[in-house]
Design a protein around this motif. Structure first.
Motif, mmCIF file in Angstrom:
data_model
loop_
_atom_site.group_PDB
_atom_site.id
_atom_site.type_symbol
_atom_site.label_atom_id
_atom_site.label_comp_id
_atom_site.label_asym_id
_atom_site.label_seq_id
_atom_site.Cartn_x
_atom_site.Cartn_y
_atom_site.Cartn_z
ATOM 1 N N LEU A 98 -43.111 31.096 -0.253
ATOM 2 C CA LEU A 98 -42.925 30.062 -1.255
ATOM 3 C C LEU A 98 -42.087 30.631 -2.390
ATOM 4 C CD1 LEU A 98 -46.480 29.420 -0.712
ATOM 5 C CD2 LEU A 98 -45.202 27.359 -1.260
ATOM 6 N N TYR A 99 -41.288 29.752 -2.996
ATOM 7 C CA TYR A 99 -40.412 30.162 -4.083
ATOM 8 C C TYR A 99 -40.642 29.227 -5.262
ATOM 9 C CZ TYR A 99 -38.286 32.760 -0.302
ATOM 10 O OH TYR A 99 -38.092 33.613 0.754
ATOM 11 N N ASN A 100 -41.136 29.815 -6.359
ATOM 12 C CA ASN A 100 -41.446 29.029 -7.542
ATOM 13 C C ASN A 100 -40.544 29.454 -8.694
ATOM 14 O OD1 ASN A 100 -43.569 27.255 -9.126
ATOM 15 N ND2 ASN A 100 -43.164 29.058 -10.358
ATOM 16 N N LEU A 101 -39.839 28.475 -9.269
ATOM 17 C CA LEU A 101 -38.976 28.757 -10.409
ATOM 18 C C LEU A 101 -39.793 28.758 -11.691
ATOM 19 C CD1 LEU A 101 -36.187 29.135 -11.740
ATOM 20 C CD2 LEU A 101 -36.030 26.636 -11.859
ATOM 21 N N ASN A 102 -39.861 29.905 -12.338
ATOM 22 C CA ASN A 102 -40.463 29.998 -13.662
ATOM 23 C C ASN A 102 -39.358 29.748 -14.684
ATOM 24 O OD1 ASN A 102 -43.108 30.601 -12.864
ATOM 25 N ND2 ASN A 102 -42.597 32.759 -12.589
ATOM 26 N N ASN A 103 -39.244 28.491 -15.087
ATOM 27 C CA ASN A 103 -38.155 28.090 -15.965
ATOM 28 C C ASN A 103 -38.217 28.816 -17.301
ATOM 29 O OD1 ASN A 103 -35.912 26.577 -16.703
ATOM 30 N ND2 ASN A 103 -37.118 24.883 -17.495
ATOM 31 N N GLY A 104 -39.422 29.089 -17.779
ATOM 32 C CA GLY A 104 -39.572 29.760 -19.065
ATOM 33 C C GLY A 104 -39.149 31.214 -19.051
ATOM 34 N N TYR A 105 -39.230 31.853 -17.893
ATOM 35 C CA TYR A 105 -38.871 33.263 -17.775
ATOM 36 C C TYR A 105 -37.485 33.472 -17.152
ATOM 37 C CZ TYR A 105 -43.968 33.971 -18.239
ATOM 38 O OH TYR A 105 -45.270 33.967 -18.656
ATOM 39 N N GLY A 106 -36.960 32.439 -16.494
ATOM 40 C CA GLY A 106 -35.698 32.599 -15.778
ATOM 41 C C GLY A 106 -35.841 33.438 -14.532
ATOM 42 N N THR A 107 -36.988 33.288 -13.833
ATOM 43 C CA THR A 107 -37.244 34.064 -12.622
ATOM 44 C C THR A 107 -37.760 33.169 -11.497
ATOM 45 O OG1 THR A 107 -39.512 34.575 -13.314
ATOM 46 C CG2 THR A 107 -37.795 36.153 -13.921
ATOM 47 N N ILE A 108 -37.656 33.677 -10.274
ATOM 48 C CA ILE A 108 -38.287 33.062 -9.112
ATOM 49 C C ILE A 108 -39.445 33.954 -8.694
ATOM 50 C CG2 ILE A 108 -38.037 32.448 -6.673
ATOM 51 C CD1 ILE A 108 -35.105 31.825 -7.220
ATOM 52 N N ALA A 109 -40.640 33.374 -8.609
ATOM 53 C CA ALA A 109 -41.805 34.097 -8.094
ATOM 54 C C ALA A 109 -41.879 33.852 -6.598
ATOM 55 C CB ALA A 109 -43.079 33.621 -8.782
ATOM 56 N N VAL A 110 -41.810 34.924 -5.815
ATOM 57 C CA VAL A 110 -41.899 34.827 -4.355
ATOM 58 C C VAL A 110 -43.359 35.019 -3.960
ATOM 59 C CG1 VAL A 110 -41.055 35.716 -2.159
ATOM 60 C CG2 VAL A 110 -39.569 35.779 -4.183
ATOM 61 N N ILE A 111 -43.929 34.001 -3.311
ATOM 62 C CA ILE A 111 -45.368 33.978 -3.023
ATOM 63 C C ILE A 111 -45.614 34.044 -1.525
ATOM 64 C CG2 ILE A 111 -47.500 32.628 -3.263
ATOM 65 C CD1 ILE A 111 -46.177 31.319 -5.756
ATOM 66 N N ASP A 112 -46.530 34.931 -1.122
ATOM 67 C CA ASP A 112 -46.958 35.050 0.269
ATOM 68 C C ASP A 112 -48.093 34.050 0.507
ATOM 69 O OD1 ASP A 112 -47.942 35.679 2.748
ATOM 70 O OD2 ASP A 112 -48.205 37.808 2.354
ATOM 71 N N PRO A 113 -47.899 33.026 1.359
ATOM 72 C CA PRO A 113 -48.954 32.025 1.562
ATOM 73 C C PRO A 113 -50.164 32.545 2.328
ATOM 74 C CG PRO A 113 -47.114 31.602 3.031
ATOM 75 C CD PRO A 113 -46.687 32.700 2.116
ATOM 76 N N LEU A 114 -50.065 33.723 2.928
ATOM 77 C CA LEU A 114 -51.221 34.297 3.613
ATOM 78 C C LEU A 114 -52.209 34.915 2.627
ATOM 79 C CD1 LEU A 114 -49.481 36.001 6.673
ATOM 80 C CD2 LEU A 114 -50.750 33.854 6.637
ATOM 81 N N SER A 115 -51.686 35.452 1.536
ATOM 82 C CA SER A 115 -52.550 36.098 0.542
ATOM 83 C C SER A 115 -52.526 35.386 -0.808
ATOM 84 C CB SER A 115 -52.106 37.552 0.340
ATOM 85 O OG SER A 115 -50.785 37.598 -0.192
#
Length: 272
Positions: A98-115
C-alpha cells in the motif's frame, strides 16, 4: 444495485477519508482482503477486514496505523493527531504494498499489508493526492504550483514507478487546477476535470471549463492527447459496450447541462 444494503457503521479516525482495497494477486498471493481508510485530521490509516467468509474479521477494525513521523513534529512525539495529513491511498498488486501520501510531510508511506507495518518512507513533495494506474505499476501524483507565478497556477502530474521507487516522468499544465480523476473502463485513458483555485489574479487565467484526456498506453510517459471544452465539469460517467467505451458523460454543474462525448475521439457529440 437494488440489492445494496447497509451492513455496518465503523468508527475510524477523523476525516475526510480516502479508501483503497488490498487483495491477493499473482505476485502477492498472501495478501488478505482488507479495506484501508485514511483519516486526514488524525493522521492514521484504519485496517478493516473485507473477507465475508472470515466471520471473525469481516467489517471489523483490525488495526490502526499511525502515520506520524516524529522528527517532523514539534517536540518529536509519536502522536495522534499529527501533521501527516494523509490524502492519497493506493494498493499495487504488482508489489503487494500500500502507498499512502502524507501530504503534510511530502512523503509516501509504504505499508506491508501482511504486517500493517510502514516499511519505508519515500520523498514525494509537491503533491496533494495520488492514485494508481489501472495495472498498479505506477502511482500518479497530482498537485499545483500556486507560488512560482503570482498570475498563473500550474497543474502538476508526476509518475512514480513502484518497482524502481523513482519518479519517472512529470507533466506541467499551465493555467490548470486539477480536480477529479477518472479512468475509462478499458484503463487506456485518464480523464481529469478542472476547477478554480488560487489568487483572484490567477483565477482570471484558469481554464475551468476543460476536460483533460491523457493516454495511459504511453506510461511511464504522460501524454496529454486532448483538451475538451465541457463547461464546469462536476463528474463523469462512462457507457461501454463489448469492452469499448462508446460514450463519456460530463455534467456541467454551472449550466445544468449534460455533455456527451464520443468514447473513441473524445469529441462533443451532444449537449443536453
Amino acid at each position: 444495485s437494488a440489492k445494496a444494503k447497509w451492513l455496518a457503521t465503523l468508527c475510524v479516525g477523523r476525516g475526510h477519508h480516502q479508501a483503497c482495497f488490498a487483495y491477493p494477486s499473482l505476485r502477492a498471493p498472501r495478501v488478505p482482503p482488507r479495506a484501508y481508510i485514511s483519516s486526514l485530521k488524525d493522521g492514521t490509516v484504519s485496517v478493516i477486514g473485507n473477507d465475508p467468509a472470515d466471520v471473525a474479521t469481516f467489517l471489523r477494525v483490525l488495526a490502526t496505523i499511525n502515520l506520524c513521523e516524529p522528527e517532523r513534529e514539534e517536540g518529536g512525539a509519536m502522536a495522534v493527531p499529527n501533521n501527516a495529513f494523509p490524502h492519497g491511498l493506493a494498493y499495487s498488486p504488482v508489489t503487494g504494498r500500500l502507498y499512502n501520501l502524507n501530504n503534510g510531510y511530502g512523503t509516501i508511506a509504504v505499508i506491508d499489508p501482511l504486517s500493517n507495518a510502514i516499511e519505508e518512507r519515500l520523498s514525494f513533495k509537491g503533491h496533494s493526492n495520488l492514485f494508481a494506474s489501472p495495472d498498479g505499476r505506477y502511482l500518479i501524483g497530482r498537485g499545483a504550483d500556486r507560488k512560482s507565478d503570482p498570475a498563473h497556477v500550474v497543474g502538476k502530474l508526476s509518475v512514480f514507478d513502484v518497482v524502481t521507487k523513482t519518479v519517472v516522468d512529470r507533466l506541467d499544465l499551465p493555467d490548470v487546477y486539477i480536480s477529479k480523476y477518472y479512468f475509462n473502463p478499458e484503463g487506456s485513458k485518464l480523464y481529469l476535470t478542472t476547477a478554480s483555485s488560487g489568487s483572484p489574479e490567477q483565477q482570471k487565467h484558469l481554464k475551468t471549463d476543460v476536460l483533460l484526456v491523457l493516454d495511459m498506453t504511453t506510461l511511464p510517459k504522460l501524454k496529454l492527447i486532448r483538451e475538451v471544452k465541457v463547461g464546469a465539469a462536476g463528474t463523469l460517467a462512462f457507457a461501454a459496450e463489448d469492452g469499448r467505451t462508446r460514450r463519456v458523460f460530463s455534467s456541467d454543474s454551472e449550466n445544468g447541462a449534460l455533455v456527451v462525448l464520443d468514447g473513441e475521439t473524445d469529441t462533443v457529440v451532444e449537449m443536453l
